[in-house]
Design an enzyme around this catalytic site. Structure first.
Site, mmCIF file in Angstrom:
data_model
loop_
_atom_site.group_PDB
_atom_site.id
_atom_site.type_symbol
_atom_site.label_atom_id
_atom_site.label_comp_id
_atom_site.label_asym_id
_atom_site.label_seq_id
_atom_site.Cartn_x
_atom_site.Cartn_y
_atom_site.Cartn_z
ATOM 1 N N GLY A 141 -10.551 26.691 -37.494
ATOM 2 C CA GLY A 141 -11.578 27.084 -38.459
ATOM 3 C C GLY A 141 -11.337 26.735 -39.908
ATOM 4 O O GLY A 141 -11.912 25.788 -40.438
ATOM 5 N N LEU A 142 -10.459 27.480 -40.572
ATOM 6 C CA LEU A 142 -10.280 27.293 -42.014
ATOM 7 C C LEU A 142 -9.726 25.914 -42.321
ATOM 8 O O LEU A 142 -10.063 25.286 -43.313
ATOM 9 C CB LEU A 142 -9.313 28.341 -42.564
ATOM 10 C CG LEU A 142 -9.945 29.563 -43.192
ATOM 11 C CD1 LEU A 142 -8.847 30.460 -43.754
ATOM 12 C CD2 LEU A 142 -10.940 29.183 -44.286
ATOM 13 N N ASP B 61 -13.609 33.042 -36.371
ATOM 14 C CA ASP B 61 -12.837 31.816 -36.511
ATOM 15 C C ASP B 61 -13.452 30.663 -35.710
ATOM 16 O O ASP B 61 -13.210 29.509 -35.981
ATOM 17 C CB ASP B 61 -11.396 32.068 -36.044
ATOM 18 C CG ASP B 61 -10.510 30.874 -36.329
ATOM 19 O OD1 ASP B 61 -10.326 30.553 -37.508
ATOM 20 O OD2 ASP B 61 -10.041 30.240 -35.365
ATOM 21 N N ASP C 38 0.819 -1.222 0.000
ATOM 22 C CA ASP C 38 0.000 0.000 0.000
ATOM 23 C C ASP C 38 0.849 1.267 0.000
ATOM 24 O O ASP C 38 0.330 2.361 -0.242
ATOM 25 C CB ASP C 38 -0.960 -0.013 1.195
ATOM 26 C CG ASP C 38 -2.027 -1.100 1.055
ATOM 27 O OD1 ASP C 38 -1.963 -1.868 0.075
ATOM 28 O OD2 ASP C 38 -2.919 -1.189 1.923
HETATM 29 S S1 SF4 Z 1 -2.243 -7.041 -2.525
HETATM 30 FE FE1 SF4 Z 1 -3.577 -5.251 -2.568
HETATM 31 S S2 SF4 Z 1 -3.969 -4.798 -0.409
HETATM 32 FE FE2 SF4 Z 1 -2.169 -6.125 -0.496
HETATM 33 S S3 SF4 Z 1 -0.422 -4.783 -0.515
HETATM 34 FE FE3 SF4 Z 1 -0.929 -5.223 -2.647
HETATM 35 S S4 SF4 Z 1 -2.287 -3.546 -3.205
HETATM 36 FE FE4 SF4 Z 1 -2.217 -3.564 -0.989
#
Ligand code: SF4
Ligand code: SF4
Lengths: 538, 431
Positions: free
Chosen positions: A422-423, A287, A36
């Protein structure tokens, strides 16, 4: 379970990170596995921030489960306090830690840290990023500004007329779509109107600033997705009214100024009479005639999508053929806006559904997010980005707000540039068989994009395959319904069809074949193609 | 040794006295700034062209995938996420039904898919969703058109490159059996590298080389008691164990990074196949000489420079060996998420004695050490790079070392260049 390839929003704890990272002297201790920590790169790479987000992850592993994850959390929180000495702390869990139920709030209470600790309960399996940001901001405001709340029912004392009105600017965060530039623009406008700013939050606000929110006369909600719950609470608690108009586009900026002026008791007519903006004149200039009625599809967060639809129709003369959002929290507002343009609002998180709608609607300009930019590339449709989620290139080095009068100028440029000028557009119609100057070439002022389109063969088969798949389905229906009259294309007819830009070619093919079936035309000649064109012309 | 090789300075360089075979390793525990194993999908889904990777996970997992690489992919990726929601958490049986529904939806959209991986994540593991049973069940209903396998890429079990290990290990039980003597190269390599290796093996005299993973799931390599395998990547512990379970034997070698590593790696196979030395030398000489010459043009930019590695891909030790021996860089600290002593035995021997090695991570402590050491260049993940640049350090994104073809002779100079470029840029901007 929901099958997804791309998602418009991250999980709610990423929303919380956007608040923590926007603020000063705040630290967020997040109970989460190691993977994460990827979220850091959103800030350091995509937004190119110079500092890591102020987040400590516990990064627990499988072998910690069931034994000492709670201890890990407490150690991490204590260490983070010692190391960073924040003035307030946020504690919470990511989706995995939510499942192991360690109770970060209780665990951090037990540490008795000498600073306010805000416990975040962000249900990851129900909610998403913007909700998480809004909830986090609301909890911080309640926790820090709450102690200064007057007894319920107290009427706010009338402002001393000798003192200038002051407001809070609420909602700008880290990783926001042009939030930093919008702030500068709006601060400038307020200075011109003669209104002071009490606190800007969460952007650059310290916990001390949050405690002073109640000192303002009113609140300006710049980004409703993020600031609405906090502004609602401030209204109920401190009796502060709020400005709800979001100043994106000329019209909305003028409405915003009127609303602010009314609340502040000042006269802003000088500013309204001479907004010193180029966008309205550029849009009127001859334009720009080529912009008239261009078919535009709008998708993004609710605030930006609603604003974009208004600008597209009223300020640029486009036709909005689709309007949608991934912000379920503001679905009602988007539905109401869609009614103004006679379309059905699309409320979805499903990128594939959006792609199907765009293909079907035969769109000439896409106003969307990074996801729509992918769709546009695949379909060969010009596109401008109006909302998060965004790419690193949507954090430009130059000043480029979306809000206020300068924002309107920026928007004019960014939306119009992907289109032929435009043109040029007319010349293309005339010389579309010229091998160097044809309808699939990119606009002449977009040097880089030209090679991109030339590389499009890679993308084109995908788009064609997609169009084909759609067609096949339709054909099946039609054949079942109407019997087996199957028109064939004459070589000349097929060749003429090839001259139509490929992103509308599928539609043209289907229309022509439908026409042929209806009128019993067995061989589609060039003639028949144009008969069909005339038949369906709008 | 041939005359051509004598011109290759790195090959004749003696091994560092003592090396790091028994060196102490600083083991740290704390916040780790490294991706989880799901990220391996980013290269695996392009490598195995008829496979699809379905992550059974959370919105976080989906967001990780698109943040880590997704925004750069223009074609529709062959991966997706089945996002677990509130209702799935309520009842396990429902979650299985839901998974079946999502798989049906997916396979009808992508009829070209021949191999489906169900990839476990932290949430699916914590709620104990049994993906191996699900894979069996789904495998039965979609066989023979689609094979269904499963592995875990979760962040509580795996870091970054370990996802590839788990994926390849999942392929091993399905490899056809053989008794024929065969060579297998294990580890995902860029197609261009794979082709170069195939040509070099042929020149050496080993014609029938197989690669795991294969480019298509139907071209699985065969395995048996006479299979010898070479690891092309240092992070394949489980895959190696699974292959050995099928009777295969690992050829001990350093990893094919740099001229020296590449030569020793090919040599390990040549020895097993009893290729005469002259033939071996003749086969590799042109490429090895070319690579050495290319390296010598870059060496002056790197020689004497001090480098610091944050842990990321487990490639750190072979990289450090290459940079110190062939480019004369000084190693300040070499961090790795895991240190597999057996697979890295040769590498450790070749590291300069006294190299500071660390395993695991406590990112704050490591940042403190890094700041104190003030290295010339820092190798680190995307979360740390810009903040360190802002502090005045020169950095190299670790992830590029995984996403760029770096193995083999022809890539040796490209690899050196990856480290030289940040230094050159800093010098230019300072001027
Ligand atoms: S599997 Fe999903 S929840 Fe687990 S660390 Fe990877 S991204 Fe995060
Ligand atoms: S270009 Fe976009 S996707 Fe690629 S590394 Fe930069 S931010 Fe990430």
């Amino acid at each position: 379970m929901q099958l997804t390839v791309w998602t418009y929003e991250g999980p709610p704890h990423v929303g919380a990170m956007r608040i923590a990272t926007a603020m000063r002297d705040v630290h967020y201790v997040l109970h989460a596995p190691q993977g994460d920590t990827y979220a850091d790169l959103l800030f350091t790479m995509i937004e190119r921030r110079q500092k890591r987000p102020p987040v400590t992850y516990t990064t627990f592993q499988a072998r910690d489960l069931g034994s000492d994850t709670a201890q890990l959390f407490q150690d991490a929180a204590r260490d983070a306090y010692e190391r960073f000495k924040p003035k307030a702390m946020l504690v919470g869990a990511s989706c995995t830690a939510e499942l192991i139920q360690d109770d970060p709030g209780g665990l951090s209470d037990a540490l008795e840290l000498p600073i306010p600790v805000v416990t975040l309960e962000l249900p990851s399996y129900q909610k998403k990023e913007n909700w998480g940001a809004a909830e986090t901001f609301y909890q911080i405001v309640r926790k820090l500004a709450g102690p200064k709340a007057p007894p319920p029912g107290t009427k706010p004392a009338p402002r001393d007329p000798a003192r200038r009105a002051r407001c809070n600017l609420l909602g700008p965060t880290a990783l926001g779509f042009r939030h930093r530039d919008d702030l500068k623009e709006i601060s400038g406008l307020l200075a011109q109107i003669g209104v002071d700013i009490n606190v800007i939050a969460p952007f650059d606000a310290s916990p001390d600033d949050i405690t002073r929110l109640g000192d303002a006369d009113f609140n300006i909600v710049l980004y409703p997705e993020i600031a609405m719950p906090a502004a609602g609470w401030l209204q109920r608690t401190f009796g502060q009214p709020m400005v709800k108009t979001v100043p994106i586009g000329m019209g909305a900026t003028c409405d915003f100024i009127r609303e602010v002026a009314a609340l502040a008791g000042v006269d802003a007519s000088a500013l309204l009479d001479d907004p010193n903006s180029r966008a309205p004149w550029y849009a009127k200039s001859v334009d720009s005639t080529y912009l008239t009625g261009k078919r535009v599809f709008v998708f993004g967060d609710a605030t930006h999508a609603i604003a974009a639809a208004r600008i597209a129709t009223r300020e640029l003369g486009f036709t909005v053929v689709g309007l949608g959002t991934y912000s379920r929290e503001l679905a009602r507002e988007v539905r109401e806006a869609a009614k103004l343009y006679g379309v059905e609002a699309m409320i979805t998180e499903d990128y594939l559904e959006v792609e199907a709608a765009i293909t079907e609607l035969n769109v000439e300009l896409l106003l969307g997010t990074q996801m729509e930019r992918h769709i546009a590339k695949r379909l060969g449709v010009p596109c401008a980005v109006i909302s998060a989620p965004v790419h690193v290139q949507d954090y430009p080095a130059r000043y480029s707000p979306q809000m206020g009068f300068e924002g309107a100028n920026v928007i004019f440029d960014t939306w119009v540039h992907p289109l032929m000028m435009g043109l040029e557009e007319h010349l293309l119609g005339m010389f579309r068989e010229d091998f160097e100057f044809h309808a699939e070439a990119a606009p002449s002022h977009l040097g880089g994009a030209a090679s991109e389109r030339r590389a499009a063969p890679a993308a084109a088969p995908i788009a064609d395959a997609f169009a084909l798949a759609v067609e096949t389905d339709d054909d099946v229906d039609v054949i079942e319904a109407e019997g087996p009259i199957d028109p064939v294309w004459s070589p000349e007819g097929e060749k003429e069809l090839g001259k139509i830009p490929f992103f509308v070619r599928g539609k043209a093919r289907r229309n022509t074949e439908a026409y042929a079936r209806e009128f019993g035309v067995r061989v589609i000649t060039v003639e028949a193609l144009y008969d069909a064109k005339a038949h369906f012309s709008r | 040794m041939s005359a051509a090789l004598a011109a290759v300075p790195v090959v004749v360089r003696p091994k560092a006295a003592g090396g790091c075979s028994d060196a102490p390793v600083l083991k740290e525990r704390g916040q780790r700034e490294v991706f989880c194993g799901l990220t391996g999908i980013i290269w695996l889904h392009r490598k195995i062209q008829d496979a699809f990777f379905l992550i059974v996970g959370s919105r976080t997992c989906a967001h990780l995938m698109q943040s880590a690489a997704g925004v750069m992919i223009f074609a529709e990726p062959r991966f997706g996420t089945a996002i677990i929601d509130e209702r799935d958490l309520a009842g396990m049986s429902d979650a299985n039904d839901e998974l079946d529904r999502v798989v049906a939806q997916l396979l009808s959209r992508r009829p070209d898919i021949k191999l489906l991986f169900l990839v476990g994540s932290c949430p699916s593991e914590v709620i104990k969703l049994d993906l191996s049973r699900a894979a069996e069940r789904l495998g039965r209903s979609y066989s023979p058109n689609v094979r269904v396998l499963n592995y875990s890429g979760s962040g509580i079990e795996t870091t970054f490159t370990q996802g590839e290990d788990a994926c390849l290990a999942a392929l091993v039980p399905g490899l056809p059996a053989t008794n024929v003597k065969s060579l297998m190269v294990v580890g995902a390599l860029a197609d261009v590298v794979e082709d170069q290796f195939r040509r070099l093996f042929a020149a050496i005299g080993i014609a029938d080389v197989q690669f795991l993973p294969p480019r298509r799931s139907t071209l699985l390599p065969v395995v048996g008691p006479n299979t010898h395998y070479l690891l092309a990547q240092p992070f394949l512990a489980d895959t190696a164990r699974a292959l050995e379970g099928r009777g295969a034997t690992r050829l001990e070698a350093p990893f094919p990074l740099g001229v020296e590593g590449t030569t020793a790696w090919f040599e390990a196979a040549a020895r097993e196949w009893n290729i005469p030395d002259a033939k071996f030398q003749a086969a590799i000489a042109p490429a090895a000489t070319r690579a050495s010459a290319a390296l010598s043009r870059i060496r002056h930019q790197l020689a004497g420079k001090r480098i610091f590695f944050f842990p990321d891909s487990q490639l750190e030790i072979p990289l450090a060996r290459f940079l110190s021996r062939e480019l004369e860089m000084n190693l300040v600290e070499v961090g790795t998420p895991f240190l597999h002593r057996q697979h890295l035995a040769t590498e450790l021997e070749m590291l300069p004695a006294g190299t500071m090695l660390s395993e695991g991570q406590h990112v704050e402590n490591q940042l403190d050490r890094c700041r104190a050491a003030q290295p010339d260049i820092v190798v680190c993940g995307l979360g740390l790079a810009n903040p360190l640049e802002a502090e005045g350090m020169t950095t190299k994104w670790a992830i590029e070392l995984v996403f760029t073809p770096i193995q083999g002779y022809e890539q040796a100079a490209d690899l050196a260049e990856l480290f030289a470029r940040p230094l050159v840029r800093r010098a230019k901007l300072a001027a």
